[in-house]
Motif scaffolding. Structure first.
Motif, PDB file in Angstrom:
ATOM      1  N   ALA A  88     -34.844  -9.120  53.524  1.00  0.00           N
ATOM      2  CA  ALA A  88     -33.829 -10.174  53.422  1.00  0.00           C
ATOM      3  C   ALA A  88     -32.426  -9.585  53.566  1.00  0.00           C
ATOM      4  O   ALA A  88     -32.147  -8.496  53.058  1.00  0.00           O
ATOM      5  CB  ALA A  88     -33.957 -10.889  52.087  1.00  0.00           C
ATOM      6  N   ASP A 117     -28.582 -10.430  52.694  1.00  0.00           N
ATOM      7  CA  ASP A 117     -27.641 -11.260  51.954  1.00  0.00           C
ATOM      8  C   ASP A 117     -26.195 -10.834  52.165  1.00  0.00           C
ATOM      9  O   ASP A 117     -25.278 -11.621  51.983  1.00  0.00           O
ATOM     10  CB  ASP A 117     -27.949 -11.205  50.449  1.00  0.00           C
ATOM     11  N   ARG A 118     -26.003  -9.568  52.543  1.00  0.00           N
ATOM     12  CA  ARG A 118     -24.646  -9.060  52.704  1.00  0.00           C
ATOM     13  C   ARG A 118     -24.598  -8.132  53.915  1.00  0.00           C
ATOM     14  O   ARG A 118     -25.446  -7.262  54.072  1.00  0.00           O
ATOM     15  CB  ARG A 118     -24.199  -8.323  51.446  1.00  0.00           C
ATOM     16  N   ASP A 169     -26.811  -5.031  53.040  1.00  0.00           N
ATOM     17  CA  ASP A 169     -28.199  -4.900  53.472  1.00  0.00           C
ATOM     18  C   ASP A 169     -28.286  -4.528  54.947  1.00  0.00           C
ATOM     19  O   ASP A 169     -29.289  -3.971  55.393  1.00  0.00           O
ATOM     20  CB  ASP A 169     -28.948  -6.230  53.265  1.00  0.00           C
ATOM     21  N   ILE A 223     -24.035 -16.271  54.931  1.00  0.00           N
ATOM     22  CA  ILE A 223     -24.211 -15.022  54.207  1.00  0.00           C
ATOM     23  C   ILE A 223     -22.856 -14.364  53.963  1.00  0.00           C
ATOM     24  O   ILE A 223     -21.856 -14.701  54.602  1.00  0.00           O
ATOM     25  CB  ILE A 223     -25.141 -14.038  54.959  1.00  0.00           C
TER      26      ILE A 223
END
Length: 271
Positions: free
Chosen positions: A30, A32-33, A54, A246
């Motif tokens: 995943a 997210d950033r 990430d 995001i």
């Protein structure tokens, strides 16, 4: 996230010699950033880890040239091992982002306020059409002298030690400007045929510039490579935030290798 980036910057738009797309990371992880950078270097990797990214989206490829080892005692090996251990993925959009519309040179042109943009070198092959291509040619909101345009570029582009230098008559009036993010001396002859009064790019060299001006080509502005491509990161970040919701950060870490600039009004007298 990789699929979204691939749709915006298709890999088959890249030059045949280029290396773009996912470089490392788990496709199922995943995101997210995101941290957007021009160069994936130890300092920007440290930044990505510090902010908890990430994924790093980089413009310049880390593995453009083949390597025989990614051992941790090699420069690129250290970067790769550090990113894998920190679970930070790396994605590169390079020449496929250069030709995109909007792409790297659109962001550069926007910093100068250019309008009525058209490609300097229209794209061919898979990327052809829809205004895509390398570089852009556009109109200034109002004419400026070369000296004024140089000051504008220095004020609007990210600051670097190298700054902005120009070649040509400082009093020449400029209305139409060609720009190219990154190294642009291979397009000097194209800029000369484009109808531009001035051409701004990076990494210009002495002899090509001298011969270009002697042949009556447009005035030239030479900016730092990093500074010419950094504006694109803001566009990528805005798109990711708006379309994918995001958290995206943009690195302002100056990775231009030139770190000191000195100019003397008067030379010292050594006699």
């Amino acid at each position: 996230m990789v699929e979204a980036l691939d749709r915006r910057y298709p890999r088959d738009w890249a030059e045949s010699w280029d290396r773009v797309g996912l470089v490392l990371g788990d496709l199922d992880h995943a995101v997210d950033r995101v941290l957007c950078v021009v160069d994936c270097v130890p300092e920007t990797v440290d930044e990505a880890i510090a902010v908890g990214a990430d994924l790093v989206v980089a413009h310049h490829p880390l593995l453009l040239k083949p390597v025989s080892s990614i051992a941790p005692d090699t420069y690129k090996g250290r970067i790769i091992h550090r990113m894998i251990k920190a679970d930070v993925a790396l994605y590169t959009a390079h020449t496929n982002a250069d030709v995109a519309n909007p792409g790297v040179s659109d962001a550069l042109a926007a910093r100068l306020g250019l309008t009525a943009l058209r490609p300097l070198v229209p794209a061919e092959g898979a990327a052809a059409g829809e205004g895509r291509g390398l570089g852009r040619v556009g109109e200034l909101p109002a004419p400026l002298t070369l000296a004024e345009l140089t000051r504008l570029a220095a004020a609007r582009l990210p600051a670097t030690a190298a700054g902005v230098r120009a070649a040509g008559d400082p009093d020449q009036v400029i209305g139409t400007v060609a720009v190219c993010g990154g190294a642009g001396d291979s397009f000097l002859s194209v800029a000369a045929r484009s109808g531009a009064d001035a051409y701004l790019c990076a990494d210009l060299r002495h002899h090509p510039v001298s011969e270009h001006l002697a042949a009556g080509g447009p005035a030239l502005l030479d900016v730092a490579h990093w500074a010419s491509e950094r504006p694109w990161l803001d566009d990528v970040a805005s798109w990711l935030r708006a379309d994918h919701g995001i958290e995206v950060m943009v690195s302002d870490l100056d990775t231009d290798p030139w770190t000191v600039h000195s100019a003397f009004e008067e030379k010292e007298n050594h006699s």
